[in-house]
Write an enzyme that holds these catalytic residues in place. Structure first.
Site, PDB file in Angstrom:
ATOM      1  N   HIS A 277      -7.252   9.491  22.748  1.00  0.00           N
ATOM      2  CA  HIS A 277      -5.853   9.133  22.946  1.00  0.00           C
ATOM      3  C   HIS A 277      -5.065  10.217  23.672  1.00  0.00           C
ATOM      4  CE1 HIS A 277      -1.942   7.309  21.400  1.00  0.00           C
ATOM      5  NE2 HIS A 277      -2.599   6.286  21.893  1.00  0.00           N
ATOM      6  N   LYS A 279      -3.438  12.516  26.429  1.00  0.00           N
ATOM      7  CA  LYS A 279      -2.907  12.222  27.756  1.00  0.00           C
ATOM      8  C   LYS A 279      -2.493  13.545  28.397  1.00  0.00           C
ATOM      9  CE  LYS A 279      -1.425   7.735  26.060  1.00  0.00           C
ATOM     10  NZ  LYS A 279      -2.362   7.805  24.920  1.00  0.00           N
ATOM     11  N   HIS A 505       7.351   4.449  24.236  1.00  0.00           N
ATOM     12  CA  HIS A 505       5.931   4.755  24.049  1.00  0.00           C
ATOM     13  C   HIS A 505       5.773   6.248  23.794  1.00  0.00           C
ATOM     14  CE1 HIS A 505       1.582   5.144  25.192  1.00  0.00           C
ATOM     15  NE2 HIS A 505       1.539   4.002  24.533  1.00  0.00           N
ATOM     16  N   LYS A 507       6.153   9.763  21.699  1.00  0.00           N
ATOM     17  CA  LYS A 507       6.007  10.108  20.291  1.00  0.00           C
ATOM     18  C   LYS A 507       6.574  11.510  20.095  1.00  0.00           C
ATOM     19  CE  LYS A 507       2.114   7.665  21.596  1.00  0.00           C
ATOM     20  NZ  LYS A 507       2.684   6.411  22.013  1.00  0.00           N
TER      21      LYS A 507
END
Length: 618
Positions: A277, A279, A505, A507
């Site tokens: 996950h 990025k 999107h 966090k």
């Protein structure tokens, strides 16, 4: 059948006022997308009129996407992401919603009114399909050819083109104090994109003369990604670091066939339900080296009308020949921790990049790296990854504040995992313990915890409407087991940055003063609210198990020669150095009794969203 909670009754029924059903994926459209609000005049009895949403500016132009785009442009990601894209190919007319709702009611075979699956854990973006069926496609909808490009969130044919001045045409200001940026959002007033960045800006020659790059991510559209590089860099080598296996990996490799300059590195995922996950971009220039840690997937939808965030490093210069291995370290040990994170992949494809990083001076980095890598860790290794890594950093580098028991913890995320039958199983018994750490103080208070997550109404009235919910994968299977969690929920509101209608999107996690004018620390990360992302203690707290790769950066005031970070609530540009650019409104707004959290795998038909769409999962 219904269930009551603090935030209203959740049902699946055919009633006109039932907007609580929530889908896994798929959306219906009532026609081509229009820049302004669509009319609901054909549904006079469906619901009260929708709240007014700021219309897209008239300067943007709507154009069809090519119908013969190559199959290589298909999005690769989880089964759930694939299902979301697939369902958008067969829109269901808004007029069909009453009959569809009746059909769904009959299909809830367990008698609970909830759509169930055999999954007993939801780890963020990973999961698959619900059992609720989608209604038949509109008779006017033709079955797409396999070579057609997946549609925009508003239907098969249309995206809104960005205005000509949307992308950077001159060297942007990148010397602000925090180097924290939001993404540009198509359709917002220009001032709300001031200081924000698009991926095309990031890869622009204005930022450096590209020699080679690495893209770490979860979802990929490689054809789209390649087009974001400027023409002069479009054939420079790119390494893709991914976690796909089997069929998903085959789809990803097929995407790359037209692009011989793309190579791959597969992250090892040996623990069930884990994902890659992280990025991150590593950009190697003639002028030096840059690191970007962000929250966006490499797909157009994530850079279109969603709120995303990123930390962008300065260009790190090359060290003089013969420099010691320890040279070029920052006060936050960013270089050491980045090298350790890359080494955790145990991947030959990254060895050359590890060597390059060692040859550069990263001393200007002022943030701490907070990563997760899959594994079970004991002893001192427990503090290397996940939330225990964050706890260790806050213990060593954050400072206590007066009255800290009243300083709330604020978490904001786009997906939620399973946390147990009550709050003590993980959220307050373990995760909150980390979030409330401030230095070496023996005081361990339990201050308020505010969890910011979009409600159904937030999604419905967003720029994208219900399709925005495909990036908010909180499932009914998980939600029904932790209704206690919803008492922590707060609305997504971002009026100061103009992004209330650009669903998050991004966090972020932080600790704020009671008046919300100061921050004790701030974290931007890929990690959602899940044990898979942050890790969970096992074996009487002698071991921690982490399922996924995640990466974020922690801002601590001491690293910026401050006691706390000031917050400016209405500051433009959004990357202003005057105060920390928190990407949503403070104080957070608690859910009302009528609000419900967005759950993506039950249907919503009444009222339609701001584009006249309904949401029907498969």
């Amino acid at each position: 059948m219904s269930q009551d909670s603090q935030h209203g009754r959740w049902t699946i029924s055919s009633s006109d006022d039932d907007d609580e059903a929530i889908p896994l994926s798929g959306t219906t459209t009532s026609g081509p997308h229009r820049p302004a609000l669509s009319s609901h005049g054909s549904h006079p009895s469906a619901s009260p009129p929708s709240p007014k949403v700021e219309p897209v500016t008239a300067a943007v132009e709507v154009k069809p996407e090519p119908a013969n785009a190559p199959a290589s442009s298909l999005v690769v990601g989880s089964e759930a992401r694939q299902s979301a894209a697939t369902n958008q190919l067969n829109p269901v007319k808004c007029e069909t919603s009453p009959s569809l709702a009746g059909k769904r009611k009959n299909e809830a075979s367990d008698g609970s009114g909830w759509a169930l699956s055999d999954s007993d854990d939801d780890d963020g973006d990973v999961k698959g399909k619900g059992v609720v069926k989608r209604g038949p496609p509109s008779p006017k909808t033709k079955k797409p050819k396999e070579t057609e490009r997946p549609p925009s969130p508003h239907g098969r044919l249309y995206y809104i083109d960005e205005p000509e001045d949307f992308f950077e045409s001159s060297v942007p200001c990148l010397n602000d104090t925090y180097r924290f940026y939001l993404n540009k959002v198509t359709g917002l007033d220009r001032k709300y994109n001031s200081g924000a960045l698009h991926i095309r800006d990031i890869l622009s020659p204005l930022f450096g003369t590209m020699k080679e790059s690495v893209q770490f991510n979860y979802c990929f559209d490689l054809a789209w990604m390649v087009k974001q590089y400027p023409p002069e860099f479009r054939d420079r080598p790119v390494l893709i670091v991914h976690g796909d296996k089997r069929e998903a990996k085959a789809r990803l490799l097929k995407q790359a066939q037209p692009f011989p300059h793309i190579r791959f590195c597969q992250a090892k995922l040996d623990i069930a339900f884990g994902t890659h996950h992280t990025k991150m971009m590593l950009l190697w220039y003639e002028e030096g080296f840059r690191v970007i840690i962000l929250t966006s997937n490499l797909i157009r939808a994530d850079w279109y009308q969603k709120t995303q965030g990123m930390w962008m490093s300065p260009v790190f210069p090359r060290l003089p020949e013969g420099s010691d291995d320890s040279a070029g370290e920052s006060p936050t040990f960013f270089k050491r921790d980045l090298l350790e994170y890359l080494a955790s992949y145990r991947a030959p494809e990254l060895e050359e990049w590890i060597r390059r990083i060692k040859e550069h001076d990263l001393s200007e980095a002022r943030v701490y790296l907070v990563g997760s890598t899959p594994g079970r860790y004991v002893g001192s290794d427990m503090e290397r990854w996940g939330h225990l890594r964050l706890r260790k950093l806050l213990y060593d580098h954050a400072d206590p504040v007066p009255g800290e028991e009243r300083w709330p913890v604020i978490g904001q995320f786009s997906s939620i995992g399973s946390m147990g039958v009550d709050k003590t199983k993980w959220l307050t018994g373990e995760f909150q313990r980390t979030m409330t750490t401030l230095g070496k103080s023996s005081l361990r208070p339990e201050p308020p915890m505010h969890l910011v997550y979009p409600s159904v109404e937030d999604v419905r009235t967003s720029l994208e409407g219900y399709p925005a919910g495909s990036s908010l994968p909180y499932s009914i299977q998980t939600a029904q087991k932790q209704l206690w969690l919803h008492s922590f929920f707060h609305r997504w509101k971002a009026t100061a940055t103009g992004r209330s209608h650009a669903m998050p999107h991004i966090k972020t996690y932080m600790r704020a003063s009671p008046d919300f004018t100061q921050l004790a620390w701030f974290l931007v990360t890929s990690a959602n609210l899940s044990k898979a992302a942050w890790g969970a203690l096992e074996k009487s707290k002698t071991q921690v198990m982490v399922r996924s790769y995640e990466l974020g950066v922690l801002y601590v005031p001491a690293a910026f020669n401050m006691k706390t970070f000031p917050v400016h609530k209405s500051q433009f540009p959004v990357s202003s150095s005057a105060g920390f650019p928190v990407p949503f409104d403070l104080p957070p707004t608690c859910y009302s009794p009528k609000d419900q959290p967005w759950i993506w795998n039950i249907p919503y038909s009444q009222p339609p969203d701001t584009h006249g769409n309904i949401w029907v999962p498969s």
